[in-house]
Motif scaffolding. Sequence first.
Motif, PDB file in Angstrom:
ATOM      1  N   TYR A  17       0.792  -1.226   0.000  1.00  0.00           N
ATOM      2  CA  TYR A  17       0.000   0.000   0.000  1.00  0.00           C
ATOM      3  C   TYR A  17       0.830   1.285   0.000  1.00  0.00           C
ATOM      4  CZ  TYR A  17      -3.930  -3.026   0.942  1.00  0.00           C
ATOM      5  OH  TYR A  17      -4.879  -3.995   0.853  1.00  0.00           O
ATOM      6  N   MET A  18       2.139   1.165  -0.056  1.00  0.00           N
ATOM      7  CA  MET A  18       2.978   2.359   0.010  1.00  0.00           C
ATOM      8  C   MET A  18       2.826   3.228  -1.245  1.00  0.00           C
ATOM      9  SD  MET A  18       6.738   0.795  -0.721  1.00  0.00           S
ATOM     10  CE  MET A  18       7.149   0.074  -2.320  1.00  0.00           C
ATOM     11  N   THR A  97      12.733   4.817   9.676  1.00  0.00           N
ATOM     12  CA  THR A  97      12.334   4.156   8.430  1.00  0.00           C
ATOM     13  C   THR A  97      11.954   2.710   8.728  1.00  0.00           C
ATOM     14  OG1 THR A  97      14.589   3.422   7.933  1.00  0.00           O
ATOM     15  CG2 THR A  97      13.934   5.590   7.082  1.00  0.00           C
ATOM     16  N   ILE A  98      11.313   2.080   7.734  1.00  0.00           N
ATOM     17  CA  ILE A  98      10.967   0.669   7.834  1.00  0.00           C
ATOM     18  C   ILE A  98      11.305  -0.013   6.514  1.00  0.00           C
ATOM     19  CG2 ILE A  98       9.186   0.924   9.612  1.00  0.00           C
ATOM     20  CD1 ILE A  98       7.082   0.913   7.364  1.00  0.00           C
ATOM     21  N   SER A  99      11.273  -1.340   6.531  1.00  0.00           N
ATOM     22  CA  SER A  99      11.538  -2.107   5.315  1.00  0.00           C
ATOM     23  C   SER A  99      10.219  -2.453   4.626  1.00  0.00           C
ATOM     24  CB  SER A  99      12.310  -3.382   5.656  1.00  0.00           C
ATOM     25  OG  SER A  99      11.500  -4.243   6.425  1.00  0.00           O
ATOM     26  N   PRO A 100      10.262  -2.831   3.358  1.00  0.00           N
ATOM     27  CA  PRO A 100       9.032  -3.106   2.620  1.00  0.00           C
ATOM     28  C   PRO A 100       8.249  -4.303   3.158  1.00  0.00           C
ATOM     29  CG  PRO A 100      10.962  -3.546   1.261  1.00  0.00           C
ATOM     30  CD  PRO A 100      11.449  -2.928   2.513  1.00  0.00           C
ATOM     31  N   LEU A 119       6.266   7.153   7.337  1.00  0.00           N
ATOM     32  CA  LEU A 119       7.426   6.269   7.420  1.00  0.00           C
ATOM     33  C   LEU A 119       8.007   6.021   6.038  1.00  0.00           C
ATOM     34  CD1 LEU A 119       6.145   3.592   9.957  1.00  0.00           C
ATOM     35  CD2 LEU A 119       8.146   5.062  10.257  1.00  0.00           C
ATOM     36  N   PRO A 120       9.195   6.551   5.761  1.00  0.00           N
ATOM     37  CA  PRO A 120       9.865   6.182   4.512  1.00  0.00           C
ATOM     38  C   PRO A 120      10.182   4.684   4.536  1.00  0.00           C
ATOM     39  CG  PRO A 120      10.846   8.153   5.454  1.00  0.00           C
ATOM     40  CD  PRO A 120       9.926   7.582   6.495  1.00  0.00           C
ATOM     41  N   ILE A 121      10.086   4.057   3.375  1.00  0.00           N
ATOM     42  CA  ILE A 121      10.340   2.621   3.260  1.00  0.00           C
ATOM     43  C   ILE A 121      11.632   2.434   2.485  1.00  0.00           C
ATOM     44  CG2 ILE A 121       9.437   0.436   2.383  1.00  0.00           C
ATOM     45  CD1 ILE A 121       6.598   1.753   2.791  1.00  0.00           C
ATOM     46  N   ILE A 122      12.573   1.736   3.121  1.00  0.00           N
ATOM     47  CA  ILE A 122      13.914   1.552   2.587  1.00  0.00           C
ATOM     48  C   ILE A 122      14.073   0.111   2.115  1.00  0.00           C
ATOM     49  CG2 ILE A 122      16.385   1.708   3.111  1.00  0.00           C
ATOM     50  CD1 ILE A 122      14.832   4.382   3.339  1.00  0.00           C
ATOM     51  N   MET A 129      15.512   4.432  -0.852  1.00  0.00           N
ATOM     52  CA  MET A 129      14.104   4.618  -0.541  1.00  0.00           C
ATOM     53  C   MET A 129      13.256   4.143  -1.716  1.00  0.00           C
ATOM     54  SD  MET A 129      11.997   8.003   0.654  1.00  0.00           S
ATOM     55  CE  MET A 129      12.500   8.931  -0.774  1.00  0.00           C
ATOM     56  N   ILE A 130      12.271   3.309  -1.415  1.00  0.00           N
ATOM     57  CA  ILE A 130      11.387   2.793  -2.458  1.00  0.00           C
ATOM     58  C   ILE A 130       9.948   3.254  -2.291  1.00  0.00           C
ATOM     59  CG2 ILE A 130      12.820   0.781  -2.942  1.00  0.00           C
ATOM     60  CD1 ILE A 130      10.766  -0.862  -1.276  1.00  0.00           C
ATOM     61  N   GLY A 131       9.651   3.942  -1.182  1.00  0.00           N
ATOM     62  CA  GLY A 131       8.293   4.404  -0.974  1.00  0.00           C
ATOM     63  C   GLY A 131       8.108   5.048   0.381  1.00  0.00           C
TER      64      GLY A 131
END
Length: 170
Positions: A17-18, A97-100, A119-122, A129-131
């Motif tokens: 959902y990012m 940040t968090i992971s996908p 929360l940026p997603i790394i 950063m991917i989302g």
Amino acid sequence: MTEKDNLNLKTIPVSKYMTKNVITATADRTIQSICILMHENNIGSVVIVRRVVDGLKPIGIITERDIIHQIGKMELFTTQSSVRELMSGSGNRDLITISPDTSVSDAISTMHANNIRRLPIIDNNDKGMIGIITDKDILKIILRISGITTSYYIPPTFNVAFEERQEENN
């Protein structure tokens, strides 16, 4: 919400959902330019990045709230100040940040524990950063899996954007 719905929040990864197209800027931008960027894109935050060989590495985030707090505590506020002093991750607050593959439930816990809304997603592999996922995204997920109908108007573009995000991630 039923136990089944809670289980879904624990198993749904945030990557589903990012938002993939994250609006970013570098730390040398002015507060005014960040405000313009937020206004033009109808968003409440901008991820601050540093250019690295592999792409862009998030180093902070600036939110509407950060700007308002700064304006409220200063006698003289200039919009030409650097965003570097206001952003999360600037030394006074680390960028969280968090992971996908982080579950929606864990993302909620992280947001709550740190009193944040985004929360940026790394990516796990290259650390890029991917989302990003926001509290509004999470509310949409909860409403969707709960089958809750709302008494307020949701613009059609809201649902279209949400559906497009799901399709992009499948």
